[in-house]
Design a protein around this motif. Structure first.
Motif, mmCIF file in Angstrom:
data_model
loop_
_atom_site.group_PDB
_atom_site.id
_atom_site.type_symbol
_atom_site.label_atom_id
_atom_site.label_comp_id
_atom_site.label_asym_id
_atom_site.label_seq_id
_atom_site.Cartn_x
_atom_site.Cartn_y
_atom_site.Cartn_z
ATOM 1 N N VAL A 1 -15.097 -48.005 0.508
ATOM 2 C CA VAL A 1 -15.394 -48.033 -0.928
ATOM 3 C C VAL A 1 -16.889 -48.197 -1.184
ATOM 4 O O VAL A 1 -17.538 -49.092 -0.630
ATOM 5 N N LEU A 2 -17.415 -47.336 -2.042
ATOM 6 C CA LEU A 2 -18.779 -47.450 -2.552
ATOM 7 C C LEU A 2 -18.730 -47.973 -3.983
ATOM 8 O O LEU A 2 -17.677 -48.016 -4.618
ATOM 9 N N THR B 1 -13.469 -41.545 5.292
ATOM 10 C CA THR B 1 -13.637 -41.050 3.921
ATOM 11 C C THR B 1 -14.310 -42.107 3.057
ATOM 12 O O THR B 1 -13.966 -43.284 3.114
ATOM 13 N N LEU B 2 -15.274 -41.671 2.259
ATOM 14 C CA LEU B 2 -15.922 -42.560 1.294
ATOM 15 C C LEU B 2 -15.340 -42.296 -0.092
ATOM 16 O O LEU B 2 -15.173 -41.147 -0.491
ATOM 17 N N LEU C 1 -15.686 -37.171 0.986
ATOM 18 C CA LEU C 1 -16.043 -37.982 -0.178
ATOM 19 C C LEU C 1 -15.047 -37.722 -1.294
ATOM 20 O O LEU C 1 -14.732 -36.569 -1.603
ATOM 21 N N VAL C 2 -14.545 -38.796 -1.882
ATOM 22 C CA VAL C 2 -13.648 -38.713 -3.030
ATOM 23 C C VAL C 2 -14.362 -39.316 -4.238
ATOM 24 O O VAL C 2 -14.722 -40.498 -4.219
ATOM 25 N N LEU C 3 -14.582 -38.502 -5.265
ATOM 26 C CA LEU C 3 -15.114 -39.007 -6.535
ATOM 27 C C LEU C 3 -13.917 -39.371 -7.406
ATOM 28 O O LEU C 3 -13.155 -38.490 -7.807
ATOM 29 N N LEU C 4 -13.753 -40.648 -7.683
ATOM 30 C CA LEU C 4 -12.607 -41.133 -8.451
ATOM 31 C C LEU C 4 -13.049 -41.342 -9.892
ATOM 32 O O LEU C 4 -13.842 -42.239 -10.190
ATOM 33 N N ALA D 1 -4.346 -40.716 -1.823
ATOM 34 C CA ALA D 1 -4.108 -41.259 -0.479
ATOM 35 C C ALA D 1 -4.125 -40.183 0.618
ATOM 36 O O ALA D 1 -4.710 -40.412 1.691
ATOM 37 N N PRO D 2 -3.527 -38.989 0.402
ATOM 38 C CA PRO D 2 -3.578 -37.985 1.469
ATOM 39 C C PRO D 2 -4.986 -37.481 1.779
ATOM 40 O O PRO D 2 -5.211 -36.902 2.847
ATOM 41 N N ALA D 3 -5.926 -37.697 0.869
ATOM 42 C CA ALA D 3 -7.304 -37.231 1.073
ATOM 43 C C ALA D 3 -8.158 -38.239 1.821
ATOM 44 O O ALA D 3 -9.265 -37.923 2.233
#
Length: 291
Positions: free
Chosen positions: A101-102, A77-78, A52-55, A70-72
């Motif tokens: 994408v959520l 991956t969400l 999970l990536v929190l942007l 991008a590497p993550a």
């Protein structure tokens, strides 16, 4: 989440990484102060994929952040963005694919002070998230379990796009009126016709959301109108605070995009247009003055 012991990694710029490694992540909050020593990486140190990536960047930093994360990002991956407005969803889907994408809404008022501490301005801290199609999926259940019980209000939504639009309306109205009139909500409410102008700005934003198929719920409209006209309120938008600092603004992604969507629907938006034009002039001057 780091304080609650979750497996969290912070992706930050090199200068911020050095600061966090030396002093820790310092938080000043009505909910309790803390100094944490989380796992920190820079872009050059990042490898993935992550679950999970929190942007959580400002909109004007989005393009750089897309390359940085991008590497993550792997096939499963969400990405949970908490940016203001709506246009970032299109950019995320184009870069990584719609299935990654959520939707997300973060309600918090915070800033960095000159010492680099995170200063929370009110006690409100809420995170809402959901599938863009409104489905109740197994993966959103996993996200919900991860985010629950970490010391802030967290919940999954079956209509995250509506909730994102409701925040978009609020942020655009608040940012538009405080920047246009150069004052807090309390100062605007006390000024001649200030209350009327705040409600008109909000009405323009509601009209855009409605034309786009996301009419805010009546109780949300009522609550927002009360907030935008509250006597003696110290409330101001982060855009107004950034304006006072001479900092970059999210004007294009908030006011500009709201105007663009409204004009595409055939709406006339005089106050929104005036606020956007004024902030565009500010940005042009600020950019011209930069070394």
């Amino acid at each position: 989440m780091a304080q609650a012991g979750r497996d969290i990694t912070f992706l930050v710029r090199p200068q911020r990484a050095a600061q966090l490694r030396e002093r820790g992540l310092e938080i000043v909050s009505p909910n309790g102060n803390a100094t944490l020593h989380p796992k920190v990486v820079t872009r050059d140190e990042l490898s993935g994929p992550y679950d999970l990536v929190l942007l959580t960047v400002k909109n004007y930093a989005l393009q750089g952040a897309l390359e940085d994360i991008a590497p993550a990002v792997g096939a499963d991956t969400l990405i949970l963005p908490t940016l203001n407005g709506m246009q970032h969803l299109d950019e995320l889907k184009e870069k990584f694919g719609e299935s990654n994408v959520l939707g997300g809404v973060c309600i918090v008022a915070a800033t960095l002070d000159p010492q680099g501490r995170v200063v929370q301005l009110t006690g409100v801290q809420r995170l809402v998230y959901g599938e863009l199609d409104g489905s109740h999926s197994a993966r959103i259940e996993r996200v919900d379990r991860t985010l629950q019980g970490a010391g802030f209000d967290a919940r999954a939504s079956s209509n995250i796009l509506l909730e994102m639009w409701e925040k978009f309306v609020f942020i655009a109205a608040l940012g538009g009126i405080t920047c246009l009139l150069r004052g807090t909500i309390g100062e605007i409410a006390a000024a001649p016709r200030g209350r009327e102008l705040a409600l008109t700005m909000h009405g323009e934003c509601v009209a855009v959301a409605t034309a786009c198929g996301f009419a805010p719920r009546p109780e949300v409209i009522e609550s927002t109108r009360a907030t935008l006209t509250e006597a003696a309120s110290p409330l101001a938008s982060s855009m107004y605070r950034d304006l006072q600092k001479g900092a970059p603004l999210e004007a294009d992604a908030i006011l500009g995009d709201m105007c663009k969507r409204g004009e595409a629907a055939g709406l006339k938006l005089p106050l929104l247009s005036a606020a956007y034009a004024q902030l565009s002039i500010y940005e042009a001057k600020r950019t011209a003055a930069s070394p």
